[in-house]
Structures are given as C-alpha cells and as structure tokens.
Motif scaffolding. Structure first.
Motif, PDB file in Angstrom:
ATOM      1  N   TYR A 388       0.840  -1.208   0.000  1.00  0.00           N
ATOM      2  CA  TYR A 388       0.000   0.000   0.000  1.00  0.00           C
ATOM      3  C   TYR A 388       0.871   1.253   0.000  1.00  0.00           C
ATOM      4  O   TYR A 388       0.621   2.208  -0.756  1.00  0.00           O
ATOM      5  CB  TYR A 388      -0.904  -0.020   1.229  1.00  0.00           C
ATOM      6  N   LYS A 392       0.989   3.794  -3.238  1.00  0.00           N
ATOM      7  CA  LYS A 392       0.559   5.177  -3.055  1.00  0.00           C
ATOM      8  C   LYS A 392       1.648   6.162  -3.490  1.00  0.00           C
ATOM      9  O   LYS A 392       1.355   7.302  -3.863  1.00  0.00           O
ATOM     10  CB  LYS A 392       0.198   5.423  -1.591  1.00  0.00           C
ATOM     11  N   GLY A 424      -8.263  -6.897  -2.636  1.00  0.00           N
ATOM     12  CA  GLY A 424      -8.893  -5.590  -2.817  1.00  0.00           C
ATOM     13  C   GLY A 424      -7.904  -4.537  -3.274  1.00  0.00           C
ATOM     14  O   GLY A 424      -8.200  -3.722  -4.175  1.00  0.00           O
ATOM     15  N   LEU A 425      -6.719  -4.537  -2.656  1.00  0.00           N
ATOM     16  CA  LEU A 425      -5.694  -3.567  -3.039  1.00  0.00           C
ATOM     17  C   LEU A 425      -5.224  -3.813  -4.473  1.00  0.00           C
ATOM     18  O   LEU A 425      -5.016  -2.856  -5.244  1.00  0.00           O
ATOM     19  CB  LEU A 425      -4.516  -3.639  -2.068  1.00  0.00           C
ATOM     20  N   GLU A 427      -6.904  -5.112  -6.942  1.00  0.00           N
ATOM     21  CA  GLU A 427      -7.928  -4.706  -7.907  1.00  0.00           C
ATOM     22  C   GLU A 427      -7.956  -3.192  -8.083  1.00  0.00           C
ATOM     23  O   GLU A 427      -8.284  -2.698  -9.162  1.00  0.00           O
ATOM     24  CB  GLU A 427      -9.301  -5.227  -7.472  1.00  0.00           C
ATOM     25  N   GLN A 428      -7.606  -2.449  -7.038  1.00  0.00           N
ATOM     26  CA  GLN A 428      -7.549  -0.990  -7.159  1.00  0.00           C
ATOM     27  C   GLN A 428      -6.474  -0.546  -8.147  1.00  0.00           C
ATOM     28  O   GLN A 428      -6.626   0.471  -8.829  1.00  0.00           O
ATOM     29  CB  GLN A 428      -7.274  -0.352  -5.796  1.00  0.00           C
ATOM     30  N   TYR A 429      -5.395  -1.303  -8.216  1.00  0.00           N
ATOM     31  CA  TYR A 429      -4.252  -0.915  -9.041  1.00  0.00           C
ATOM     32  C   TYR A 429      -4.032  -1.861 -10.228  1.00  0.00           C
ATOM     33  O   TYR A 429      -2.989  -1.810 -10.881  1.00  0.00           O
ATOM     34  CB  TYR A 429      -2.979  -0.873  -8.183  1.00  0.00           C
TER      35      TYR A 429
END
Length: 462
Positions: A388, A392, A424-425, A427-429
């Motif tokens: 994360y 970021k 989940g992380l 899929e965000q990226y």
C-alpha cells in the motif's frame, strides 16, 4: 521371500541360507547364546531389543519385521506391559505410527493400560516426538471421554498445542475444541492453558474471546497469588512465576482496548503491567520477568502513541526494534500502519531494515509459529502495508512485488482477512500492473481457489 512367515522362521531361513550357526549369530547380535537358543526354540519371548539386533545382522531396515512381530508375539500372547512399552518407544523412534496404532488398540481393550499409555504420551511429548504423542493422546482421550477427568483435559491440552501450525483456520478449530476442557485442569495448568488460548485468539483477532480469557486468567492468577494456595498435584508448579500471569492478563486487556481504538484504556492497562512493585518475591527469575514486562510496556506504549499519530516516538521505537529482533515484523507492521494512516514518509526506516526485510521476503515459508505466533500473523499484514505504501508513492514495481508476496503468505497461513485485503488492493491498481504481475496474480488466486475446493473447512470471522 515369504513376508507372511513368522519372524522366527525368517531368522531360521537366514541362518540356513547364510550358513550361520547359533554361536556365530549370538556373537554378531551380542545376544547370549543360551538366550538366543531359547528364543528360537520358543521357550523365551523375543523382545523388541533382540529383534532390532537380529534385523540389523540380517541386513534389513530398522523396524522391518515390526508388523509381523505384532502378529507373532504381541497379539497372540497375554498382554504384558514390559514388552509393549519398549515396543511403543521404538515405534515412536522410527515413526512407525501404523504399528503403534495396532498395539494401542490391543491395549485399549483393558482400561488399566490407559494411565500407562498416557505416561508414555507425556514422555514422548517432552521428547518432541509429537506425531507419536498425538496418536497416544487421541486414544487415551477416547478412552476417557465419559470420565470428565483431569487426564482427559490434559490430553485435550496437549492435542491443542500439537495441532497448532501455520493454518489459522485450523488453529481456530483447535482452540474452540480445547477451550471447554480448561476448567478441568489442575489450577496451575489452567494458567498456562489460558495463556496459550489467549495468545492464539490474539493472532486470530478474536478480541471478544481475548477479553474473556483475560478476565478468567486475571481472576485465577490473583486468587492463587494473593488469597489461596493452589490446588496442585505432587511436583506440579507453574511454568513461570505466578505474578506473570496477572501481568499477562493486563497485556491481553491492553491489546483488546488498543484494537478497539480505546487508547486511554489501553495505556491504563499497560501501566498496570509496567508497575510490578507489588510483587513480593525478589529472586533472579522474578527480577528477570519484571524487566521483561517493563520492556514490553515501554514498547507497547510507543505503539499506542504511534497509533494516535505521535510521530515523535519513532526514533525510540525504531531503536527498540533494532535491539529486539523478535519484534522486527510486528514492529515494522506498526510503523507501516501509522505511515499509511498519517501519510508519514518512512523511507529512511525501511532503508535501515532493508537487509532483514529482504531475508524474510525471500524465505519460502513463514516464521515458525512455535517461535512467534504474532510474527506469523503480522508478516502478511506487513507485506500488505508495504505494498500500500509503495503503490501510493507510485512505486509500482516494489508495491506489486510486496503485494504478491502478501497474497502468497496469506494463502499459506490461511489468513482470509489479509487475503481479501490484498485482493482488494490489487484490484484498485490492476490497470497499472504489468503482464507478468497479472499472470503471477492469476496463478496465486487459482491456487487459493483449488486449495479451498480440496480443503473446505468451517470459517470464522476475524
């Protein structure tokens, strides 16, 4: 060779084929010639020690004749513990659990052997021959299941400890199965059992259960320390000084309130185990444990303040982690959690621990759960937090590398909560991932799905 022939027939065939007479065989095996003659003539029982010596001379692997030995000399004669006991130990030495189980079943028909088998199980447990001990404890527990005895509770306690491993779902099931037996244990054993249960529930984030365990442990430990002489068996004593269980109950309470975000309450309980001036003893062991709890209190105070956004404590906390290598994984987890929450740049800290972190990441397995339950739990969460942090900062190569490792480790210890966080992380990226990263991700997720299909178990919330 005829494998169904008796052991004695195999010996006789060997002597004939190799042209070995009785005296020569006695010399090679270091068995008295008269004793050997009586054994071959069925006037004396063949012991497992004799069998092992003969097996070696005959150039067979250790334990080669054990199955036949059971048929010839154990199942066909009157039960004799002096013959069965050494055979059980040899089966444990050679990991011949099938033979061991056959012998146990022969003995369990007579309940008088239950306590004797339990004693062997305890001895093997202390020798770290855990598979053999587990088999014995399981059978003794079945024999005692209607007795509501302390021996049954001890069996269940040992089975709980033996079955702990890297799979968090299985650890939860082991804890749930054992918990009802705690009250049947000797009071001093209850202290250790509650400690072990509390630690496992902490790693599983079962905070309601940790709070209940903390209440029980604190009440029992205070009762034994301040007001009563413990009800113990002969030669029984706690594995640690009594006062440490009171302090540990306060650690459990502090952790619960910390997780619930009630930081003032957490600091209050932390101060309780930091100040142990009320402890009456002053021996070396007491002084050691008092210093340990004081150090833990200082470190956990740093953690609580860090969670509140107090960045000023970082240098002191980093110095603590550097000194206490067992705290590296949970320590870095705490730092990365704060860094992500409060947008703190911790590149210099990660650089400081780069070599240690790299060595952990490159390992094929997680940290040994018997050495550190907490490190095993925090490791995949740390990898997620590192991913994360770097994602970021648009450092996608490093971020995805940590994220895929986090997925692997979460799957390995069956930590569903962390697994979902990593998915989940990702899929965000996803749109920023390389083709190679996408392929590796698909491989990991496919493995998780296939494992679920093969090993479906009861789930729990964490």
């Amino acid at each position: 060779m005829n494998h169904t022939a008796s052991v004695l027939q195999h010996i006789a065939d060997f002597m004939q084929e190799e042209h070995v007479n009785l005296r020569e065989l006695a010399s090679k095996t270091a068995i008295n010639a008269g004793t050997l003659s009586s054994i071959l003539n069925k006037n004396k029982i063949l012991t497992v020690d004799h069998l092992d010596r003969l097996t070696k001379v005959m150039n067979y692997p250790e334990g080669y004749f054990y199955e036949q030995y059971i048929k010839d000399h154990l199942s066909q004669s009157t039960l004799n513990w002096r013959r069965f006991k050494p055979f059980l130990y040899r089966c444990a030495d050679l990991d011949k659990l099938d033979c061991m189980e056959q012998v146990i079943h022969l003995l369990m028909d007579n309940l008088m052997y239950t306590p004797l088998l339990f004693d062997v199980a305890e001895d093997l447990y202390q020798q770290n021959k855990l598979k053999a001990a587990e088999l014995l404890f399981e059978n003794v527990a079945v024999s005692e299941r209607h007795q509501h005895s302390e021996r049954l509770a001890l069996c269940q306690y040992r089975l709980f400890l033996i079955r702990l491993g890297n799979d968090q779902e299985k650890n939860y099931q082991a804890a749930i199965l054992f918990e009802p037996y705690v009250d049947r244990l000797d009071e001093l054993d209850q202290l250790d059992a509650l400690r072990d249960l509390g630690n496992i529930y902490r790693t599983l984030s079962q905070w309601d259960k940790v709070e209940l365990i903390a209440n029980r442990l604190g009440h029992l430990a205070k009762t034994l320390y301040f007001t009563a002489r413990p009800r113990v068996q002969k030669n029984s004593k706690p594995s640690r000084p009594l006062f440490t269980y009171i302090a540990l109950a306060n650690i459990f309470h502090a952790d619960v309130y910390d997780t619930w975000g009630e930081y003032e309450q957490s600091l209050q309980y932390t101060s309780y185990y930091a100040d142990l001036s009320w402890v009456k003893e002053d021996d070396d062991s007491t002084r050691h444990w008092k210093s340990v709890f004081l150090e833990w209190a200082q470190a956990n105070t740093y953690v609580i303040k860090l969670r509140c956004g107090d960045v000023s404590i970082l240098p002191n906390y980093v110095a603590f982690i550097e000194k206490e290598q067992d705290e590296l994984i949970p320590g870095l987890f705490n730092i990365m959690e704060a860094a992500n929450r409060y947008h703190i740049d911790v590149d210099h800290i990660l650089k400081q621990f780069e070599s240690e972190l790299t060595s952990y990441v490159n390992k094929n397995t997680t940290i040994d759960i018997y050495k550190s339950h907490y490190s095993t739990t925090f490791y995949p969460l740390l990898l997620h937090n590192l991913a994360y942090y770097y994602l970021k900062k648009d450092n996608y190569t490093t971020g995805f590398s940590f994220l895929l490792k986090g997925l692997e480790k979460s799957a390995f210890i069956n930590n569903r909560k962390c697994l979902l966080k990593c998915v989940g992380l990702f899929e965000q990226y996803r749109d920023l991932a390389s083709q190679e990263t996408l392929l590796n991700y698909k491989t990991i997720i496919t493995g998780v799905y296939e494992n679920e299909e093969e090993n479906s178990v009861i789930t729990f919330d964490s």
